[in-house]
Design a protein around this motif. Structure first.
Motif, PDB file in Angstrom:
ATOM      1  N   GLU A 158      75.689  87.804 -72.297  1.00  0.00           N
ATOM      2  CA  GLU A 158      75.951  87.457 -70.904  1.00  0.00           C
ATOM      3  C   GLU A 158      74.654  87.631 -70.134  1.00  0.00           C
ATOM      4  N   GLY A 159      74.681  87.183 -68.864  1.00  0.00           N
ATOM      5  CA  GLY A 159      73.513  87.410 -68.006  1.00  0.00           C
ATOM      6  C   GLY A 159      72.645  86.193 -67.821  1.00  0.00           C
ATOM      7  N   PHE A 160      72.988  85.082 -68.472  1.00  0.00           N
ATOM      8  CA  PHE A 160      72.160  83.893 -68.301  1.00  0.00           C
ATOM      9  C   PHE A 160      72.992  82.717 -67.809  1.00  0.00           C
ATOM     10  N   SER A 161      72.274  81.666 -67.453  1.00  0.00           N
ATOM     11  CA  SER A 161      72.942  80.509 -66.876  1.00  0.00           C
ATOM     12  C   SER A 161      72.407  79.232 -67.527  1.00  0.00           C
ATOM     13  N   GLU A 182      80.847  82.238 -77.768  1.00  0.00           N
ATOM     14  CA  GLU A 182      81.622  83.186 -76.947  1.00  0.00           C
ATOM     15  C   GLU A 182      80.770  83.953 -75.942  1.00  0.00           C
ATOM     16  N   GLU A 184      79.211  84.510 -71.945  1.00  0.00           N
ATOM     17  CA  GLU A 184      79.547  84.272 -70.542  1.00  0.00           C
ATOM     18  C   GLU A 184      78.347  83.579 -69.925  1.00  0.00           C
ATOM     19  N   ILE A 185      78.464  82.280 -69.686  1.00  0.00           N
ATOM     20  CA  ILE A 185      77.315  81.527 -69.182  1.00  0.00           C
ATOM     21  C   ILE A 185      77.621  81.054 -67.777  1.00  0.00           C
ATOM     22  N   GLU A 186      76.768  81.425 -66.865  1.00  0.00           N
ATOM     23  CA  GLU A 186      76.926  81.008 -65.481  1.00  0.00           C
ATOM     24  C   GLU A 186      76.569  79.527 -65.362  1.00  0.00           C
ATOM     25  N   GLU A 212      81.524  76.588 -69.608  1.00  0.00           N
ATOM     26  CA  GLU A 212      82.700  76.187 -68.850  1.00  0.00           C
ATOM     27  C   GLU A 212      82.508  74.926 -68.027  1.00  0.00           C
TER      28      GLU A 212
ATOM     29  N   GLU B  87      87.943  85.970 -73.856  1.00  0.00           N
ATOM     30  CA  GLU B  87      88.247  84.544 -73.799  1.00  0.00           C
ATOM     31  C   GLU B  87      89.687  84.311 -74.206  1.00  0.00           C
ATOM     32  N   LYS B  98      87.017  85.434 -63.616  1.00  0.00           N
ATOM     33  CA  LYS B  98      85.624  85.512 -63.182  1.00  0.00           C
ATOM     34  C   LYS B  98      85.589  85.789 -61.687  1.00  0.00           C
ATOM     35  N   ALA B 105      73.737  84.890 -58.003  1.00  0.00           N
ATOM     36  CA  ALA B 105      73.638  83.971 -59.138  1.00  0.00           C
ATOM     37  C   ALA B 105      74.618  84.282 -60.263  1.00  0.00           C
ATOM     38  N   ILE B 106      74.614  85.538 -60.685  1.00  0.00           N
ATOM     39  CA  ILE B 106      75.404  85.869 -61.867  1.00  0.00           C
ATOM     40  C   ILE B 106      76.732  86.499 -61.458  1.00  0.00           C
ATOM     41  N   GLY B 107      77.821  85.938 -61.970  1.00  0.00           N
ATOM     42  CA  GLY B 107      79.127  86.470 -61.629  1.00  0.00           C
ATOM     43  C   GLY B 107      79.523  87.615 -62.541  1.00  0.00           C
TER      44      GLY B 107
END
Lengths: 596, 195
Positions: A158-161, A182, A184-186, A212, B87, B98, B105-107
């Motif tokens: 997680e932590g990236f976009s 799996e 978490e992508i912003e 997403e 998930e 979320k 920026a980051i949720g």
């Protein structure tokens, strides 16, 4: 080995005129070549421990490095010790982070690893991060630092976009694999796919199933068309079904496909289109996707069923007959992941149709709703284990179990290497005898001598841990929840289980004594997690004093706000995470975590 | 705020930290959110809370034989149990959603179903996004909260947050009391905090 000449000098020594040099005095390059045939890191590690020249030869030629705990050594240690690494894998947070038991901001930042790698491994080709915090800055640095970068694999990070993905797409000219599992992508609404240059054709694996947001389908089609070597394509839920058909026509060589959300109203035209597209994919072997109740479209896959070796339907809500009909055609299946909607009768069909099955995972469709009952019981697992001789790995969520079933399973399948049973309601006994499931799990560990991973559940007393400690000689990872009656349970495990590397325990009545009595064992293990047990702060402090090469992390409920320093030895500890390390205490802990 | 005492059987499956204190169940009471009134104000009158008559005090975290079944009791969910990934929880109707804050920026993610009321959820959100001035991608909510509680309370008085959510139909609504908590938990898909 008694050397005739000093070993530590590198290079061959000048041979006396008459005789050849002793066999063990060989140039480093020869040893390096020999070591390249050792596939397992543990073998290379053993070779490196033999003597100094082997140590030197091994570490200088090591190409692949796996760091199972990012805090076990510092990034600089890794780079200094293994200067020639081309592929690195680093894992961060403890496994229970997957289930929300680790607070946010716990740590596992990838940035220090990327920085050290950028500096020390300019020829790095592959990076794999699991359960780490990866920022867009990290991804930008990766794109900028390694001119031959080829493989990026991010699992449960997680932590990236999408901005970070854009940097990778734009900067990594030789990228072969972009594998996002799996995470978490912003979504920053950046068209990152468009940033792969038109000249870019090297992609072999593209997996963005966890993304997403939307992707530009035209750009995707062009990318897929020009990457002739594309073998793995895993789409996200934003790709509509008709576009899937187009993509398949452009990549008929595909071996692994993730269909994304496979859902649409039935139209005969779309059906034919899909059927024709799949018919063209003669190499398709692995299939996955989130299929939302589209039984009418399943026959479109029939032409590929014959060749499928791997089927991941664990997000599929298709029920009963259609699902069973589909799976029963996949006679070569080696891996099957499904929801419990398959029920016992479906597993009976799997048992009779798929005798090459090696791995079965059955996930709960309604994990939080006991009311919604699905007819999946111990019966299904018994059938599959009876009829599939190659079955060695099982993950099974169910609501009831019996000792007799487990004993039968153990007898049928002594070849299990991984057995994870999760009976959803804690403390559930054998539903016919109302006894604990000690006998059943004991049978498993006694019979399956090669068992490497085990998760136990249901009503269990200390007795089962005695069996596990005594018999599970090859066990490397053990997960325990809501089990045991006393300290003895933990003591049996820590004083037995010769090969134990990872132990994770939650909600068990295990206290200080077995922990302190078996402190030395912890240094032979990678890590220990204990949450909601009966530990006190004093014991943790004692453990830390006794074992300086262990990092003893204590975590309390973030809702309690007292700093740990002020608490007495008698204070209860909510979570303990202990791991061996050569790097000393880390400095990036959040407020609720303290290293004692 | 009115307090109603109700009878409820002890629930053997509440998460009991080794200290034996019941976490969360009693914290929906009067005094707890006194300081954080700004969040409360955005949500209208505080709800009545039910206190159980019997409270579990012992630290028995496991090893129980027979289980108490109270069919009428809405079981408070155990954290992280059963062990399914986030998930999977989302697709199975678990409570993980979320949370994004405008301008950040980051949720983050929050498991709504682990909370018993709007107040509890708001407190968690406060911790995750302490205040606009302290926010940064790597901000540590715990540190910020401990040190700046009083000061940030003052700031928030002047800049109240508004929390919105997306429901099952894709509509964005204001989080609030007009929807019963249980209904909200089932319908919320994600949260957004407007600064």
């Amino acid at each position: 080995m008694a050397p005739a000449a000093p070993m530590g000098r590198g290079g061959s020594r000048a041979a006396p005129a008459a005789a050849a040099p002793p066999w063990h005095v060989l140039p480093d390059e020869v040893w390096e070549h020999a070591f390249s045939f050792l596939p397992a890191d543990s073998d290379r590690g053993a070779a490196a421990a033999a003597c100094r020249s082997w140590l030197r030869a091994e570490r200088r030629s090591r190409r692949r490095l796996a760091v199972a705990n990012c805090y076990a050594a510092s990034p600089q240690d890794a780079v200094d010790r293994f200067p020639a690494v081309r592929a690195v894998e680093v894992k961060g947070k403890p496994h229970f982070a997957d289930f929300g038991l680790v607070p946010p901001a716990w740590g596992a930042a990838a940035a220090p690893w990327v920085a050290a790698a950028a500096d020390g491994w300019p020829l790095l080709e592959e990076i794999s991060f699991k359960r780490m915090v990866v920022t867009d800055d990290c991804l930008e640095m990766i794109a900028a630092s390694f001119r031959n970068f080829q493989v990026l694999r991010l699992v449960s990070c997680e932590g990236f976009s999408t901005a970070g993905l854009a940097a990778i797409a734009a900067g990594c000219r030789n990228l072969r694999e972009l594998d996002l599992q799996e995470n978490e992508i912003e979504d920053c609404s950046i068209h990152w796919l468009s940033l792969f240059p038109e000249s870019f054709t090297s992609l072999v694996t593209l997996n963005f199933s966890c993304l997403e947001g939307d992707v530009n389908i035209t750009v995707l089609e062009r990318l897929v068309t020009r990457c002739h070597n594309l073998k793995t394509l895993k789409l996200n839920n934003a790709i509509p079904l008709d576009k899937l058909a187009n993509l398949l026509r452009k990549a008929p060589q595909i071996v692994e496909l993730g269909t994304g959300r496979f859902s649409a109203d039935y139209h005969p035209d779309l059906f034919s289109k899909l059927e024709a597209a799949f018919a063209g994919c003669k190499s398709l072997r692995r299939l996955s996707g989130a299929w939302d109740a589209v039984p009418e479209y399943l026959p479109a896959f029939y032409c590929v069923c014959d060749g499928l070796t791997s089927l991941n339907l664990s997000y599929t809500t298709v029920r009963g007959p259609e699902l069973i009909k589909f799976i029963s055609r996949c006679k070569k299946l080696q891996l099957l992941w499904v929801m419990d909607l398959i029920e016992d009768r479906g597993l009976a069909v799997v048992a009779s149709s798929c005798n090459k099955l090696q791995e079965l995972r059955v996930f709960p469709s309604a994990p939080f709703d006991a009311a919604e009952q699905v007819s999946l019981t111990e019966r299904g697992l018994v059938d599959v284990s009876a009829s599939c001789p190659m079955l060695e790995s099982v993950l099974y969520f169910c609501r009831r179990m019996t000792n007799e079933a487990l004993i039968t399973i153990a007898k049928n399948r002594p070849n299990f290497t991984c057995f994870r049973l999760c009976i959803i309601e804690p403390h559930t006994p054998d539903y016919t005898t109302h006894q604990p499931l000690d006998a059943g799990f004991s049978a498993i560990v006694e019979s399956c001598k090669g068992l490497r991973r085990l998760s136990v559940s249901g009503l269990l007393t200390d007795i089962v841990f005695k069996s596990i400690g005594a018999h599970a000689d090859r066990l490397e990872m053990l997960s325990i929840a809501f089990a045991g009656n006393s300290d003895l349970g933990l003591h049996y495990i820590l004083s037995g289980c010769k090969s134990l590397k990872k132990l994770e325990i939650r909600d068990c009545p295990f206290g200080d004594k077995p922990l302190l009595a078996n402190a030395a064992k912890l240094e032979t293990m990678r890590s220990l997690w204990m949450s909601t047990c009966s530990l006190t702060l004093g014991a943790c402090r004692q453990l830390a004093r006794k074992m300086p090469r262990l990092s003893v992390e204590v975590m309390n409920d973030p809702r309690r706000r007292c700093p740990l320093d002020s608490l007495t030895d008698e204070s209860p500890v909510e979570t303990l995470y202990v791991y061996r390390t050569i790097a000393g205490p880390r400095f990036d802990t959040p407020a609720c975590v303290q290293i004692v | 705020m009115e307090l109603e005492l109700g009878l409820a059987l002890p629930n053997p499956h509440q998460p009991l930290p080794a200290g034996g204190e019941l976490v969360g169940l009693l914290s929906g009471s009067v005094g707890a959110c006194g300081k954080k009134r700004v969040f409360g104000d955005a949500f209208g009158a505080a709800k009545a809370t039910l206190l159980p008559l019997f409270v579990h005090e012992d630290g028995d975290g496991g090893g129980r034989g027979a289980r108490d079944h109270d069919p009428s009791n809405k079981k408070k969910r155990l954290v992280g149990w059963p062990p399914v990934k986030c998930e999977r929880r989302r697709s199975c109707g678990g409570g993980y959603v979320k949370v994004n804050m405008e301008g950040v920026a980051i949720g983050r993610k929050v498991d709504v179903s682990l909370h018993g009321s709007y107040q509890e959820l708001l407190r968690t959100l406060e911790r995750m996004f302490p205040s606009a001035n302290q926010q940064g991608a790597g901000a540590d909510a715990d540190h910020a909260e401990e040190e700046e509680e009083v000061a940030s309370h003052e700031r928030r008085r002047c800049h109240p947050y508004v929390v919105t959510y997306e429901d099952g139909e894709g509509d964005w609504l204001l989080v609030g009391d007009d929807v019963p908590w249980e209904v909200f938990v089932k319908s919320v898909k994600r949260l957004k905090i407007l600064a």
